[in-house]
Design an enzyme around this catalytic site. Structure first.
Site, short mmCIF file in Angstrom:
data_model
loop_
_atom_site.label_atom_id
_atom_site.label_comp_id
_atom_site.label_asym_id
_atom_site.label_seq_id
_atom_site.Cartn_x
_atom_site.Cartn_y
_atom_site.Cartn_z
N HIS A 87 77.66 57.29 52.51
CA HIS A 87 78.64 57.40 51.44
C HIS A 87 79.93 58.02 51.93
O HIS A 87 80.66 58.63 51.17
CB HIS A 87 78.09 58.23 50.29
CG HIS A 87 76.78 57.72 49.79
ND1 HIS A 87 75.58 58.28 50.12
CD2 HIS A 87 76.50 56.64 49.02
CE1 HIS A 87 74.61 57.58 49.55
NE2 HIS A 87 75.14 56.59 48.89
N ASP A 129 98.51 35.64 72.24
CA ASP A 129 97.57 36.74 72.00
C ASP A 129 97.78 37.92 72.95
O ASP A 129 96.90 38.76 73.09
CB ASP A 129 96.13 36.21 72.11
CG ASP A 129 95.88 35.55 73.46
OD1 ASP A 129 96.85 35.32 74.19
OD2 ASP A 129 94.71 35.25 73.76
N ASP A 179 98.12 38.29 76.28
CA ASP A 179 97.35 38.53 77.51
C ASP A 179 97.84 37.75 78.74
O ASP A 179 97.19 37.81 79.79
CB ASP A 179 95.87 38.20 77.26
CG ASP A 179 95.66 36.72 76.98
OD1 ASP A 179 96.65 35.99 76.87
OD2 ASP A 179 94.49 36.31 76.88
N SER A 187 96.96 30.17 81.20
CA SER A 187 97.87 30.25 82.33
C SER A 187 97.09 30.25 83.64
O SER A 187 97.51 29.66 84.63
CB SER A 187 98.75 31.50 82.23
OG SER A 187 97.93 32.64 82.11
N THR A 203 106.67 25.66 77.56
CA THR A 203 105.59 26.18 78.39
C THR A 203 106.15 26.49 79.77
O THR A 203 107.35 26.29 80.03
CB THR A 203 104.45 25.15 78.59
OG1 THR A 203 104.96 24.08 79.39
CG2 THR A 203 103.94 24.61 77.27
N GLY A 206 104.69 32.13 80.18
CA GLY A 206 104.35 31.35 81.38
C GLY A 206 105.60 30.94 82.14
O GLY A 206 105.67 31.04 83.37
P1 ADP Z 1 95.96 31.84 76.37
O1 ADP Z 1 95.98 33.29 76.04
O2 ADP Z 1 96.43 30.98 75.24
O3 ADP Z 1 94.70 31.33 76.95
P2 ADP Z 1 97.80 32.60 78.46
O4 ADP Z 1 98.32 33.76 77.71
O5 ADP Z 1 96.95 32.84 79.65
O6 ADP Z 1 97.09 31.57 77.49
O7 ADP Z 1 99.01 31.70 78.95
C1 ADP Z 1 100.00 31.29 78.04
C2 ADP Z 1 101.00 30.45 78.77
O8 ADP Z 1 100.37 29.27 79.24
C3 ADP Z 1 102.11 29.98 77.89
O9 ADP Z 1 103.15 30.91 77.93
C4 ADP Z 1 102.51 28.65 78.49
O10 ADP Z 1 103.55 28.82 79.43
C5 ADP Z 1 101.30 28.23 79.26
N1 ADP Z 1 100.68 27.06 78.66
C6 ADP Z 1 99.85 27.01 77.61
N2 ADP Z 1 99.44 25.77 77.38
C7 ADP Z 1 100.00 24.99 78.32
C8 ADP Z 1 99.95 23.60 78.66
N3 ADP Z 1 99.22 22.74 77.94
N4 ADP Z 1 100.65 23.17 79.72
C9 ADP Z 1 101.38 24.02 80.46
N5 ADP Z 1 101.47 25.34 80.19
C10 ADP Z 1 100.80 25.81 79.15
MG MG Z 2 97.61 34.49 75.94
#
Ligand code: ADP
Ligand code: MG
Length: 549
Positions: free
Chosen positions: A217, A381, A383, A426, A470, A526
């Site tokens: 509680h 997200d 990372d 990435s 990207t 990226g």
């Molecule tokens: P997640 O957390 O979504 O798995 P990361 O944070 O490791 O991905 O990487 C994100 C980066 O990956 C983005 O900033 C982008 O530049 C690159 N990215 C994501 N999707 C693609 C894609 N289909 N082709 C090329 N680059 C991509």
């Molecule tokens: Mg990410």
């Protein structure tokens, strides 16, 4: 904190209606709203001993979630953390009790004892055969004359439920319940308090502290101590449980107090089973939210000595799906890795310049970890920096094992290395890139063609093209300009990366779920990583000359 409720006043009735509507017709309620909130089985014929439990709300799925064949006949629900009234309990008893009688299962709190106790008296005055048992399984305060009732109550519900379902007499059901109460011990631990709807959250915990031995509680625990790890937390609990309960085979009920993630609960289960008590624990119930304390970030462990009879009663099937079945504890079973997963590694070869160059590239990615994470926090997200820096650290450590003297082999080896160590988009995109560059180089293409082949493969597999916001928006122009030297490539990469900040729509990756107003003004992480890398190479031309050809 805001919660998904309508009003504090209608919270319990709204929740009961949700439970009943989603019960597939197994549950009903008495027509006593708003004050009388009794949930009962629809398949009840009063031919066997009725089991009535309940108490304050806020412990869901207890108690209404355990109404059904093999467990409770009815649950009487009070307001959050407040006992239901005598009249509500009496209504519950009268609604379900037949000639076989009724057992009230009550947790040891003054309000519950009084209200259920008085209701039992009044029901007896109606000529009904009513018994009451009081559960006091909490061992947090060993010398307390009136220990609390917490998650061990569920052993009583389950075992009494099984015996009642088999047609046991009220005496038999009550005797079994008392035996369970005599043997059950429980203790709870939490990293924070719970949020009582309509009241401000009490913040009595400092960061990094846990409380041991708390009730359900939101009341203070018996002790507050620094938190170090799940293992240490379990060790502390196990020490208390071991002194409180007898040795010998046991069943453990691992209960989520409401807001501990399933991931954490599994860690705690692993630690409990690996602890000093682990060898005695033959079966477990959970981990699962069974007797919660609203949104408390905590858990409790309850133990019961295990006899063949107890085990059979705990194993007996029940209708309520909130119940977690009893399962045997087994060792971790391990299956051999499939063949062919680890690629043949090319023979390592030394090349001081290439090795140093690679290490510098890795250092660049490691040094921008926080900046890239911050950019990914805007569009994904958070990372990207950690993913790339993690890959860079692993790659740096693997440099001595790489075929540094053979460039055609080296790119493939880097691709292999990355594909083994990296998750995240990435990371895998880089692995794809280097593998494709390696394949092209191995089939005799010059480096410029090989780099282009890498980019083409990334676009083919990832489905993104220039303009999709990207890493390609920096990589494609950089590779196109590479013929004019690294400085030109770096300039092109920077322009490409900066252009991503003006793109309000991403065509790939997590950023594609994000609205324009949140994307505009921030570079794609990226693309930024690619630009940083080329800029570093441009600023250190002496190292790169060796590689450009
Ligand atoms: P997640 O957390 O979504 O798995 P990361 O944070 O490791 O991905 O990487 C994100 C980066 O990956 C983005 O900033 C982008 O530049 C690159 N990215 C994501 N999707 C693609 C894609 N289909 N082709 C090329 N680059 C991509
Ligand atoms: Mg990410």
């Amino acid at each position: 904190m805001t919660q998904f409720i309508n009003t504090k006043e209608t919270l319990v009735t709204d929740a009961i209606d949700g439970l009943i509507r989603a019960s597939g017709g197994a549950l009903a309620r008495l027509d006593g709203y708003p004050h009388i909130r009794v949930v009962l089985r629809t398949d009840w014929d009063r031919s066997r001993v009725a089991l009535v439990s309940g108490g304050g709300s806020g412990h869901e799925p207890a108690h209404a979630g355990f109404v059904g064949q093999g467990m409770l006949t009815a649950a009487v629900c009070g307001d959050v953390f407040a006992s239901p009234s005598v009249e509500a309990v009496l209504a519950g008893i009268l609604a379900v009790t037949g000639p076989a009688g009724c057992l009230l299962i009550v947790k040891n709190y003054t309000g519950d004892r009084l209200n259920f106790g008085l209701a039992a008296e009044r029901a007896r005055a109606f000529g009904l055969n009513v018994e009451m048992v009081v559960v006091d399984d909490d061992v947090a305060l060993p010398h307390l004359p009136q220990p609390r009732g917490i998650a061990g109550t569920l052993f009583v519900h389950k075992i009494a439920g099984a015996i009642a379902e088999e047609g046991g007499t009220l005496d038999a059901v009550a005797a079994a319940a008392r035996e369970v109460i005599g043997g059950a011990v429980s203790i709870g631990m939490s990293l924070g308090t719970c949020t009582v709807p309509g009241s401000p959250k009490s913040e009595r915990f400092a960061a990094g502290e846990v409380e041991l031995g708390l009730g359900i509680h939101g009341e203070s625990g018996a002790e507050r101590m620094p938190f170090s790890s799940a293992r240490a937390a379990i060790e502390t609990m196990v020490a208390r449980l071991s002194t409180a309960g007898p040795a010998g085979p046991k069943v453990a009920l691992i209960n989520n107090l409401g807001a501990t993630t399933p991931l954490e609960m599994s860690v705690l289960a692993a630690e409990l089973l690996a602890s000093d008590l682990g060898a005695d624990i033959r079966c477990v119930i959970g981990p699962a939210p069974l007797m919660t304390s609203l949104d408390m970030h905590g858990f409790s462990v309850s133990l019961l000595p295990l006899s063949a009879e107890t085990e059979a009663h705990l194993r007996a099937p029940v209708a309520p799906h909130a119940w977690a079945p009893l399962v045997d504890v087994v060792p971790v079973s391990v299956v051999a890795m499939p063949d062919g997963l680890t690629p043949l590694r090319p023979k390592p070869s030394a090349d001081a310049v290439t090795g140093a160059f690679l290490a510098r590239c890795c250092d660049v990615l490691i040094s921008v970890e926080d900046q890239l994470n911050a950019l990914d926090a805007q569009s994904g997200d958070g990372d990207t920096g950690s993913t790339l820096a993690g890959a860079a650290r692993a790659l740096k450590a693997a440099i001595p094992d790489l075929p540094l003297a053979d460039l055609t082999q080296l790119y493939r080896a880097i691709g292999n290395e990355l594909s083994q160590t990296m998750g995240g988009s990435s990371g895998v995109l880089l692995a794809i890139y280097f593998s494709a560059v390696g394949d092209a180089a191995a089939s005799g293409h010059g480096m410029t063609r090989a780099f282009e082949a890498g980019l083409a493969r990334v676009m083919e597999v990832g489905g993104a093209t220039p303009g999709d916001r990207t890493m390609i928006d920096a990589l494609a122009p950089a590779l196109a300009a590479l013929g004019d030297g690294v400085a030109a490539a770096a300039k092109a990469a920077r322009a490409g990366a900066d252009a991503t900040a003006t793109m309000g729509k991403a065509g790939a990756g997590r950023a594609s779920y994000i609205s324009a107003e949140r994307l505009i003004g921030h570079n794609d992480p990226g693309a930024e990583a690619v630009a940083r890398l080329f800029e570093h190479l441009a600023e250190n031309p002496a190292e790169t000359r060796e590689q450009a050809g």
